[in-house]
Every structure is written in C-alpha cells, then in structure tokens.
Scaffold this active site. Structure first.
Site, PDB file in Angstrom:
ATOM      1  N   ASP A 105       0.842  -1.300  -0.009  1.00  0.00           N
ATOM      2  CA  ASP A 105      -0.084   0.001   0.033  1.00  0.00           C
ATOM      3  C   ASP A 105       1.043   1.402   0.022  1.00  0.00           C
ATOM      4  O   ASP A 105       1.703   1.283   0.936  1.00  0.00           O
ATOM      5  CB  ASP A 105      -0.854  -0.215   1.077  1.00  0.00           C
ATOM      6  N   ASP A 208      -2.885   4.609  -2.295  1.00  0.00           N
ATOM      7  CA  ASP A 208      -3.926   5.054  -1.927  1.00  0.00           C
ATOM      8  C   ASP A 208      -4.470   6.657  -2.331  1.00  0.00           C
ATOM      9  O   ASP A 208      -3.742   7.376  -2.584  1.00  0.00           O
ATOM     10  CB  ASP A 208      -3.392   5.392  -0.299  1.00  0.00           C
ATOM     11  N   GLU A 267      -6.758   3.340  -5.865  1.00  0.00           N
ATOM     12  CA  GLU A 267      -7.909   3.803  -5.189  1.00  0.00           C
ATOM     13  C   GLU A 267      -8.364   5.315  -5.234  1.00  0.00           C
ATOM     14  O   GLU A 267      -7.582   6.295  -5.315  1.00  0.00           O
ATOM     15  CB  GLU A 267      -7.753   3.725  -3.506  1.00  0.00           C
ATOM     16  N   HIS A 339     -10.818  -2.320   4.638  1.00  0.00           N
ATOM     17  CA  HIS A 339     -10.577  -2.239   5.968  1.00  0.00           C
ATOM     18  C   HIS A 339     -11.258  -0.887   6.293  1.00  0.00           C
ATOM     19  O   HIS A 339     -11.328  -0.107   7.251  1.00  0.00           O
ATOM     20  CB  HIS A 339      -9.068  -1.793   6.125  1.00  0.00           C
ATOM     21  N   ASP A 340     -12.053  -0.089   5.078  1.00  0.00           N
ATOM     22  CA  ASP A 340     -12.833   1.066   5.418  1.00  0.00           C
ATOM     23  C   ASP A 340     -14.243   0.835   5.274  1.00  0.00           C
ATOM     24  O   ASP A 340     -15.219   1.627   5.563  1.00  0.00           O
ATOM     25  CB  ASP A 340     -12.425   2.171   4.472  1.00  0.00           C
TER      26      ASP A 340
HETATM   27  C1  GLC Z   1      -7.673   5.673   2.004  1.00  0.00           C
HETATM   28  C2  GLC Z   1      -7.585   4.678   3.008  1.00  0.00           C
HETATM   29  C3  GLC Z   1      -7.973   4.948   4.199  1.00  0.00           C
HETATM   30  C4  GLC Z   1      -7.111   6.318   4.703  1.00  0.00           C
HETATM   31  C5  GLC Z   1      -7.428   7.274   3.795  1.00  0.00           C
HETATM   32  C6  GLC Z   1      -6.263   8.376   4.018  1.00  0.00           C
HETATM   33  O1  GLC Z   1      -9.132   5.946   1.915  1.00  0.00           O
HETATM   34  O2  GLC Z   1      -7.991   3.505   2.598  1.00  0.00           O
HETATM   35  O3  GLC Z   1      -8.068   4.028   5.418  1.00  0.00           O
HETATM   36  O4  GLC Z   1      -7.742   6.586   6.000  1.00  0.00           O
HETATM   37  O5  GLC Z   1      -6.945   6.746   2.490  1.00  0.00           O
HETATM   38  O6  GLC Z   1      -5.056   7.737   3.833  1.00  0.00           O
END
Ligand code: GLC
Length: 571
Positions: A105, A208, A267, A339-340
């Site tokens: 990640d 990310d 993402e 995880h979110d």
């Molecule tokens: C992404 C991650 C999340 C994090 C955010 C900021 O959305 O998946 O867990 O809080 O980015 O890094």
C-alpha cells in the site's frame, strides 16, 4: 485453463484474486496484541489453501498510527510494531515460494506530520522542502484558512502553523499533510522509493487515494455545506488537471518498461466510469485497475453517517453500470469489503438467520463479474460486524470524530449509534478469527481491538474442516475463476435488473456462457422460466445439487454453464 496458465502474461491479474491483509488485525506472533509480519508468515498456508494469487498489505511502515498506518513517517522501513525488514524479506520469500505475489500500500497523497520531509518543510518558509507541501498564508478576506474546504475526517482541511503564521493543507487528519505533486522533486522521491521496494521483491502497489494528488494549484473555494460549515473541495482536487500525466509518469519511472508480472491498483474517490476507463486503458500506460466508490456510498444520505436503506435494484444498477460501461479496454476491481467498509454479510446480507447462505451468495455474485475480485481478511469466513455500543469501543479516528461531534451537538444517540454500527470503519477492523480459543487465536496477549464474541462459531479452524462452510465456498469460487476463461474474459449481460430480490447476469465468451442467479433476500424466490434452460449444467451452488430446482431458497445462489449453439464466435 488451470491456475498459473493465465491467458496472457501481460494481463495475468485478470484471472487472479487479491486478498487484502490489514496487518494489525490479522495475526499477532509476539503477544503485544497487534498483528505483525511474522504472524502473517505463520498463516500463509491458510491463504495458499484458499487459493488466492496476490496479497495486498495495508501499510506496515513506521507511523504514529493516527490513521492506523495511513500516516507514513518513513516509506523505506517497517514499523517495529509489525517487525523488521528481515521479517519483510522473509515474508516476500515465503509468499513467493507458495506462488503468492505481494502488493504494498503506497500512501503518497500525504505523509505523516512526523515524516522528515514534513519536519524539514515545517522548519520555515526558507526550507528547501517548503514547497513539498501545500503552504499558504491566511485568506486575505477572512484571515482564516486559505480555502473553505473541509477535511474527510471533519473540520477544516487547513492547519495553522503558529511558527510561520501559514497554513498547510491536509485533506485527511491534521497529522496527514498533503504532498505537493506539482514539485518534480516530490514525484521523483516517490518513484525512487517505489523502485526500492520493487528491488526488494514486491510485485506491485495499491495507491491510496491516488486521484487526489493533482490539485488545481489555484486552490479555489468550494460550495459550503451548511451542515458542516465547510465545502467539499473535490471538484478542485479529485481527478485534477495533471492526474493522467502523473500516473503515466509514475508507471514509466517505477516499472521502467518492465511491467511483467507487476501491477498498479489505484484507489479513487469520486471517479466516474468514463474516467476509470481512461485510467485503466492499457494503451495509456497508467493503472491496471481502480477502486471506485459508487456502489459503497449508495447507503450514504447527505453524508457518510446519514445511513439510508438501499433497495437491491439500486445496487444492481450501479454494479451493472460499471460492468457495462468500462468498455472493452477498461478493467474493474470487484469489491464490497476492505478495511474502510462494514462487513458485507452484515451490510447486504443477513448475519443472523442466513449468515453462511448470504455470505456465499454475495461472494458468488461479486466474483463472477468482469474484473479482479478482492477478498478482505475474514470475508472468506463470513465474518460479521463486531458489536459497537459505546465510545470506548471505537478505535477509528473518523468514527471517533463523528460520534463525539454528533453526540456533543445533541443528536439523537440512537441514530448516532445506528450510524456507527452500520457505517463505521471499525466494523472491518476486529481481529481475524482463527479459532474458538480466547482472542480467537489472533493473539496470546490483549488484542488492540476486542475479537468478535461470535468467534466460537465463526472461525477458520472450524471452516477449513467443513465442506459447506463459507471458506470452502470461497475456495470453489476462486478455483472456478482460475479454471474457466468465461469468468475472466466473458461479456456481461444483466438479467432482471428491476427484480427486487434476484441478482442475475450472464457472462459469455467463445460460445460458452455462465449464468449466475442469486437470491438476495430472506424469502424463497421462483427462478424465472427463461433462466432454467435444460441444456445448462450446474457448476456452483450454495444450496445443494438439484439441477432442476425451480425455486431459490433464501440467499441461495446457482451458477449454470451452457453454450450458445451455433454461435459464430465459438472457438
Ligand atoms: C484511504 C484508506 C483509508 C485512509 C485514507 C487516508 O481511503 O483506505 O484507510 O484513512 O485513504 O489515507
């Protein structure tokens, strides 16, 4: 086709399944209550048995852990919580020995405020790294923050630095300052860091919130939301002016022409299907696939914690739209879980009366679509949301900030707790349930987050020995993708899109078809006659082997293989 004989080396990931590990909640080897790399090494056989191809690790770098590692203080080291670089090298070697690839990640929209780059930048306006972040004087009009943007975790997106009198931008927590990608030194430092991990043996990266890196340097104000008093600045930083340039440059500089066996996954917040088609078009050399959010924000009303019910046709319309419009060159990620996100069996299924049925029906519906499926740890066991009843149960910065603010503002506690129980990111973060022992075999110490009390029934140990378990079903599902090219290559046609309970579609390729018919409800549903063609054979089901069944029980799913006789495409 068997596992490993992917259709073409250059797109091996189309027949792969990715498994996401959230290291702090996966397996603890040293009894400090927090999962670690040696814990992962000790559980690799579970993953090999499941049959997945790629492991994506959420961040393992040194971090103050304000956002559980998504606040990175050093990109080229391992947080002592998780182990050492030697442990990491061993993990890579042991994973590779089992045919599992490793994806890291990469969090480079922002760093931690403890990263040496930021400490240097913050040392004053004359710092050579001042311009690595977004520093601005107070707004001339208000004397306050330079723009009216809100942060994703509540409050303003700007933090005042008293020493210099300037503000810095943080789209997430104040401890997560945003990097300035306009500065070429920032970009080359990131590329060099990624090459360093590749040289250590990793196979790719999950990037990310990567479509937030290309801000409009004019930093215009947005439209204020009266509820929060802040604006959503996304129109000025999501999919921004130079984003395609930055991503193409990243691929070029990091892979340096050697993409073979490697992968880049982005993402992306607020990305539409047309944009995603561009990001994932192989001809453009940007990303291999993107995580989009459209289907996981359908239950958000005016904001994430304003929870609204979602009827099945709406969910289908969203997923089907992406299936049908990403185009022949674009590629989807298939996910409901990470995880979110709350656990899918609790969010979309029935985690009490039909846990096994709904976990397997939902998984089957998702995995046989066009795209690469992602399994989030514990999903393969049908793990459910943990009980969250008081502030002390919460660990996630976003949930704590919301609950505190809403309760202080006098909002109805029932509504606030309903929102937390159904929407909190903590739902995904309770420890992996390995067995029925105390703390579910996750740790011998005190777990950083209590294990779900249902681990006496829902655990890997029990499910590995049960041919009717969620785990066994996931194994069959993953094996089907590896074996059947229609899953990988097939066109997608949605069936009965308006049906309130059935989720059905057909894939077709080379004259072969797969028809997926799932009952996403607690009541039996007759299978429409036209979906019961006689020449089809049942290849996967979660409700027995009676090919001629005319009704689907609650949360039953059936997958039929057939052929289109005389189809000129047949090969
Ligand atoms: C992404 C991650 C999340 C994090 C955010 C900021 O959305 O998946 O867990 O809080 O980015 O890094």
């Amino acid at each position: 086709m068997t596992k490993g004989s992917a259709p073409r080396d250059s797109d091996w990931w189309k027949s792969a399944v990715v498994y996401q590990i959230y290291p702090r909640s996966f397996a603890d080897s040293d009894g400090d209550g927090i999962g670690d790399l040696r814990g992962i090494i000790g559980r690799l056989d579970h993953l090999a048995e499941l049959g997945v191809d790629v492991l994506w690790l959420s961040p393992i770098y040194p971090s103050p852990q304000i956002d559980n590692g998504y606040d990175v203080a050093d990109y080229q080291a391992i947080d002592p919580l998780f182990g050492t670089l030697d442990d990491f090298d061993e993990l890579v070697a042991q994973a590779h020995a089992r045919g599992l690839k490793i994806v890291l990640d990469i969090v480079v929209n922002h760093t931690s405020d403890q990263h040496p780059w930021f400490l240097e930048s913050r040392s004053g306006p004359a710092s050579p790294k001042r311009d690595w972040y977004w520093w601005r004087p107070p707004a001339a009009t208000t004397g306050g923050p330079p723009t009216n943007w809100g942060s994703y975790f509540g409050g303003s997106a700007w933090q005042l630095d008293p020493a210099s009198g300037e503000y810095y931008l943080h789209l997430f927590a104040p401890e997560q300052p945003d990097l300035n990608w306009e500065n070429p030194q920032v970009r080359s430092a990131v590329h060099a860091m990624m090459r360093w991990w590749l040289a250590r043996g990793v196979d790719g990266f999950r990037l990310d919130v990567i479509n937030l890196i290309a801000k409009d340097p004019a930093l215009p104000d947005g439209v204020i939301d009266p509820r929060t008093g802040f604006a959503n600045g996304e129109p000025h930083y999501a999919n921004g002016p130079r984003i395609h340039e930055y991503l193409a440059e990243m691929r070029r500089e990091v892979f340096q022409g050697n993409d073979s066996g490697r992968i880049l996954i982005g993402e992306m917040l607020s990305v539409g299907v047309a944009d995603a088609a561009r990001y994932t078009d192989p001809g453009r050399g940007e990303l291999d696939m993107v995580f989009q959010f459209e289907h996981v924000v359908l239950d958000h009303g005016s904001h994430k914690f304003d929870r609204i019910p979602v009827e099945l046709p709406r969910l289908k319309a969203s997923l089907n739209h992406w299936q049908e419009h990403l185009g022949p060159r674009g590629w989807n990620t298939l996910y409901l879980s990470n995880h979110d996100q709350p656990r899918p069996v609790s969010r979309f299924g029935n985690d009490r009366a039909f846990r096994v049925e709904s976990a397997t029906a939902i998984a089957t519906t998702l995995h046989l679509m066009r795209g690469t499926p992602f399994v989030y740890q514990g999903e393969e066991l049908g793990m459910a949301n943990p009980p969250l009843t008081e502030l002390g149960d919460l660990r996630d910065i976003e949930s704590i900030n919301y609950a505190r603010q809403a309760l202080t503002a006098g909002e109805d506690p029932e509504t606030v707790w309903h929102a937390i129980r159904t929407g909190s990111r903590d739902n995904a973060r309770s420890p992996m349930q390995w067995d029925a022992s105390a703390h579910a075999g996750f740790t011998t110490g005190v777990p950083w987050f209590p294990v779900n009390p249902d681990h006496d029934r829902v655990n890997a140990d029990r499910q590995r020995r049960d041919a009717d378990s969620v785990f066994a079903h996931y194994r069959r599902l993953i094996e089907l993708r590896h074996r059947n090219p229609v899953v990988v290559r097939g066109d997608f046609t949605s069936l009965y899109p308006e049906h309130p309970a059935l989720f059905a579609y057909r894939r077709s390729w080379g004259g072969e078809t797969l028809t997926v018919i799932a009952n996403w409800s607690d009541r039996p549903v007759p299978i429409p006659a036209d979906l019961r063609q006689r020449d089809q054979s049942l290849v996967l089901a979660n409700d027995g082997t009676d090919e001629a069944a005319e009704t689907l029980g609650p949360w039953a799913v059936r997958v039929f293989a057939g052929s289109i006789a005389g189809n000129p495409d047949r090969v």
